[in-house]
Design a protein around this motif. Structure first.
Motif, PDB file in Angstrom:
ATOM      1  N   VAL A 103      -0.114  -5.692   1.645  1.00 31.67           N
ATOM      2  CA  VAL A 103      -1.202  -6.498   1.084  1.00 31.67           C
ATOM      3  C   VAL A 103      -1.980  -5.658   0.073  1.00 31.67           C
ATOM      4  O   VAL A 103      -2.166  -4.450   0.277  1.00 31.67           O
ATOM      5  CB  VAL A 103      -2.135  -6.995   2.217  1.00 31.67           C
ATOM      6  CG1 VAL A 103      -2.745  -5.831   2.972  1.00 31.67           C
ATOM      7  CG2 VAL A 103      -3.203  -7.916   1.680  1.00 31.67           C
ATOM      8  N   PRO A 104      -2.430  -6.241  -1.047  1.00 31.21           N
ATOM      9  CA  PRO A 104      -3.260  -5.496  -1.998  1.00 31.21           C
ATOM     10  C   PRO A 104      -4.606  -5.141  -1.374  1.00 31.21           C
ATOM     11  O   PRO A 104      -5.108  -5.868  -0.517  1.00 31.21           O
ATOM     12  CB  PRO A 104      -3.444  -6.488  -3.163  1.00 31.21           C
ATOM     13  CG  PRO A 104      -2.356  -7.497  -2.990  1.00 31.21           C
ATOM     14  CD  PRO A 104      -2.126  -7.597  -1.524  1.00 31.21           C
ATOM     15  N   ASP A 105      -5.213  -4.047  -1.828  1.00 28.29           N
ATOM     16  CA  ASP A 105      -6.456  -3.597  -1.194  1.00 28.29           C
ATOM     17  C   ASP A 105      -7.610  -4.562  -1.429  1.00 28.29           C
ATOM     18  O   ASP A 105      -8.517  -4.665  -0.602  1.00 28.29           O
ATOM     19  CB  ASP A 105      -6.835  -2.185  -1.649  1.00 28.29           C
ATOM     20  CG  ASP A 105      -6.993  -2.078  -3.161  1.00 28.29           C
ATOM     21  OD1 ASP A 105      -6.703  -3.064  -3.863  1.00 28.29           O
ATOM     22  OD2 ASP A 105      -7.401  -1.009  -3.636  1.00 28.29           O
ATOM     23  N   CYS A 132      -1.281  -1.021   2.378  1.00 26.55           N
ATOM     24  CA  CYS A 132      -2.014  -1.535   1.226  1.00 26.55           C
ATOM     25  C   CYS A 132      -1.486  -0.879  -0.050  1.00 26.55           C
ATOM     26  O   CYS A 132      -1.335   0.347  -0.102  1.00 26.55           O
ATOM     27  CB  CYS A 132      -3.503  -1.253   1.367  1.00 26.55           C
ATOM     28  SG  CYS A 132      -4.318  -2.176   2.688  1.00 26.55           S
ATOM     29  N   ALA A 133      -1.207  -1.685  -1.057  1.00 24.05           N
ATOM     30  CA  ALA A 133      -0.700  -1.173  -2.338  1.00 24.05           C
ATOM     31  C   ALA A 133      -0.948  -2.229  -3.400  1.00 24.05           C
ATOM     32  O   ALA A 133      -1.390  -3.339  -3.105  1.00 24.05           O
ATOM     33  CB  ALA A 133       0.787  -0.834  -2.230  1.00 24.05           C
ATOM     34  N   SER A 134      -0.659  -1.889  -4.654  1.00 23.69           N
ATOM     35  CA  SER A 134      -0.797  -2.863  -5.731  1.00 23.69           C
ATOM     36  C   SER A 134       0.266  -3.943  -5.583  1.00 23.69           C
ATOM     37  O   SER A 134       1.308  -3.735  -4.951  1.00 23.69           O
ATOM     38  CB  SER A 134      -0.649  -2.171  -7.087  1.00 23.69           C
ATOM     39  OG  SER A 134       0.701  -1.749  -7.286  1.00 23.69           O
ATOM     40  N   SER A 135       0.021  -5.100  -6.184  1.00 20.13           N
ATOM     41  CA  SER A 135       0.978  -6.199  -6.088  1.00 20.13           C
ATOM     42  C   SER A 135       2.335  -5.815  -6.664  1.00 20.13           C
ATOM     43  O   SER A 135       3.386  -6.169  -6.110  1.00 20.13           O
ATOM     44  CB  SER A 135       0.434  -7.433  -6.810  1.00 20.13           C
ATOM     45  OG  SER A 135      -0.684  -7.969  -6.131  1.00 20.13           O
ATOM     46  N   THR A 153      -0.752 -10.746  -5.552  1.00 15.13           N
ATOM     47  CA  THR A 153      -1.329 -11.501  -6.652  1.00 15.13           C
ATOM     48  C   THR A 153      -0.300 -11.598  -7.769  1.00 15.13           C
ATOM     49  O   THR A 153       0.279 -10.586  -8.159  1.00 15.13           O
ATOM     50  CB  THR A 153      -2.598 -10.809  -7.188  1.00 15.13           C
ATOM     51  OG1 THR A 153      -3.543 -10.670  -6.128  1.00 15.13           O
ATOM     52  CG2 THR A 153      -3.223 -11.627  -8.305  1.00 15.13           C
ATOM     53  N   GLN A 154      -0.083 -12.797  -8.298  1.00 17.03           N
ATOM     54  CA  GLN A 154       0.927 -12.943  -9.332  1.00 17.03           C
ATOM     55  C   GLN A 154       0.348 -13.261 -10.707  1.00 17.03           C
ATOM     56  O   GLN A 154       1.073 -13.343 -11.678  1.00 17.03           O
ATOM     57  CB  GLN A 154       1.930 -14.034  -8.957  1.00 17.03           C
ATOM     58  CG  GLN A 154       1.351 -15.432  -8.842  1.00 17.03           C
ATOM     59  CD  GLN A 154       2.412 -16.441  -8.439  1.00 17.03           C
ATOM     60  OE1 GLN A 154       3.542 -16.070  -8.140  1.00 17.03           O
ATOM     61  NE2 GLN A 154       2.060 -17.696  -8.409  1.00 17.03           N
ATOM     62  N   GLY A 155      -0.965 -13.434 -10.805  1.00 19.50           N
ATOM     63  CA  GLY A 155      -1.555 -13.702 -12.104  1.00 19.50           C
ATOM     64  C   GLY A 155      -1.031 -14.994 -12.693  1.00 19.50           C
ATOM     65  O   GLY A 155      -0.779 -15.963 -11.996  1.00 19.50           O
ATOM     66  N   THR A 156      -0.812 -15.001 -14.001  1.00 25.44           N
ATOM     67  CA  THR A 156      -0.352 -16.209 -14.687  1.00 25.44           C
ATOM     68  C   THR A 156       1.054 -16.060 -15.255  1.00 25.44           C
ATOM     69  O   THR A 156       1.530 -16.935 -15.959  1.00 25.44           O
ATOM     70  CB  THR A 156      -1.305 -16.551 -15.854  1.00 25.44           C
ATOM     71  OG1 THR A 156      -1.296 -15.470 -16.790  1.00 25.44           O
ATOM     72  CG2 THR A 156      -2.715 -16.781 -15.346  1.00 25.44           C
TER      73      THR A 156
END
Length: 236
Positions: A103-105, A132-135, A153-156
């Motif tokens: 999961v992202p922090d 915990c790490a970046s997406s 998180t996938q953004g757009t």
């Protein structure tokens, strides 16, 4: 009226298909579903024959979904989820084992305590190994088999997995600050970070010069960049 016999899809084939779609590899997918690579390949061949369309395409070493594969993926996930819920509902035994969860922090601070507490109440015999790490790192780790499940998180820019939460995007600046009027405009973001990539794309599209003034892999550190003053938000 004669009954139209459309047959039934094989859930085992759908599970292998989703595993390939998630990790982009027949080899890793075979490991996840505890089958040989040749068995998984045969499952996909039969599934494609059953549906009459190619579902996966190979691009070098990676495997990508075709247009028909993308149309199947979300529906296949729903079928597998419903099947799991039915089996769980009528099973007299508690599930046990370990789940490697990433999961992202930024979500870990807000959502992780609630998620873990709720999960352990319903699955007391399952041990969670949480990282915990970046997406971007989580997605790469998922492809390499480091995780069983990730929240990211996938953004757009793309669509993977199952969407369970959306949030509006804002430009955030310190109240009374001068960053918005500077040229080039200084921006802060993660490394790597889909939100920063989206912001850069917008700035380039409107012809606004910018520079990366603050970079961190920690969400709280990024938020603290403007914490010395009240902040104002502008819709992205």
């Amino acid at each position: 009226m004669e009954n139209l016999d459309v047959g039934a899809l094989d859930l085992d084939q759908l599970q292998s298909f989703c595993a390939i779609a998630d990790c982009g590899s027949f080899t890793e997918a075979a490991r996840r579903v505890n089958k040989t690579q040749s068995a998984v390949s045969m499952q996909i061949k039969r599934l494609e024959e059953r549906l009459g369309h190619e579902l996966l395409s190979r691009d070098g070493r990676s495997v990508k979904l075709t247009q028909h594969g993308e149309a199947l993926y979300a529906r296949a996930r729903k079928m597998l989820k419903i099947n799991a819920e039915i089996m769980d509902e009528f099973s007299d035994e508690d599930l046990s084992g370990m789940i490697r969860f990433g999961v992202p922090d930024d979500y870990a601070v807000r959502l992780l305590p609630v998620m873990i507490s709720s999960f352990q109440k319903t699955h007391p015999k399952i041990t969670l190994d949480v990282r915990c790490a970046s997406s971007e790192d989580l997605l790469e780790g998922m492809r390499r088999g480091k995780y069983d499940l990730i929240c990211f998180t996938q953004g757009t820019n793309r669509e993977y997995g199952e969407l369970f939460r959306t949030e509006p995007m804002f430009w955030v600046a310190a109240q009374g600050g001068t960053a918005l009027n500077m040229d080039p405009m200084p921006i802060a973001g993660g490394q790597p970070c889909c939100w920063k990539d989206n912001a850069m794309e917008v700035l380039e599209r409107v012809g606004r010069d910018y520079r990366i003034a603050y970079t961190s892999s920690n969400a709280l550190a990024i938020a603290s960049a403007g914490a010395h003053r009240p902040r104002r938000r502008v819709p992205a």
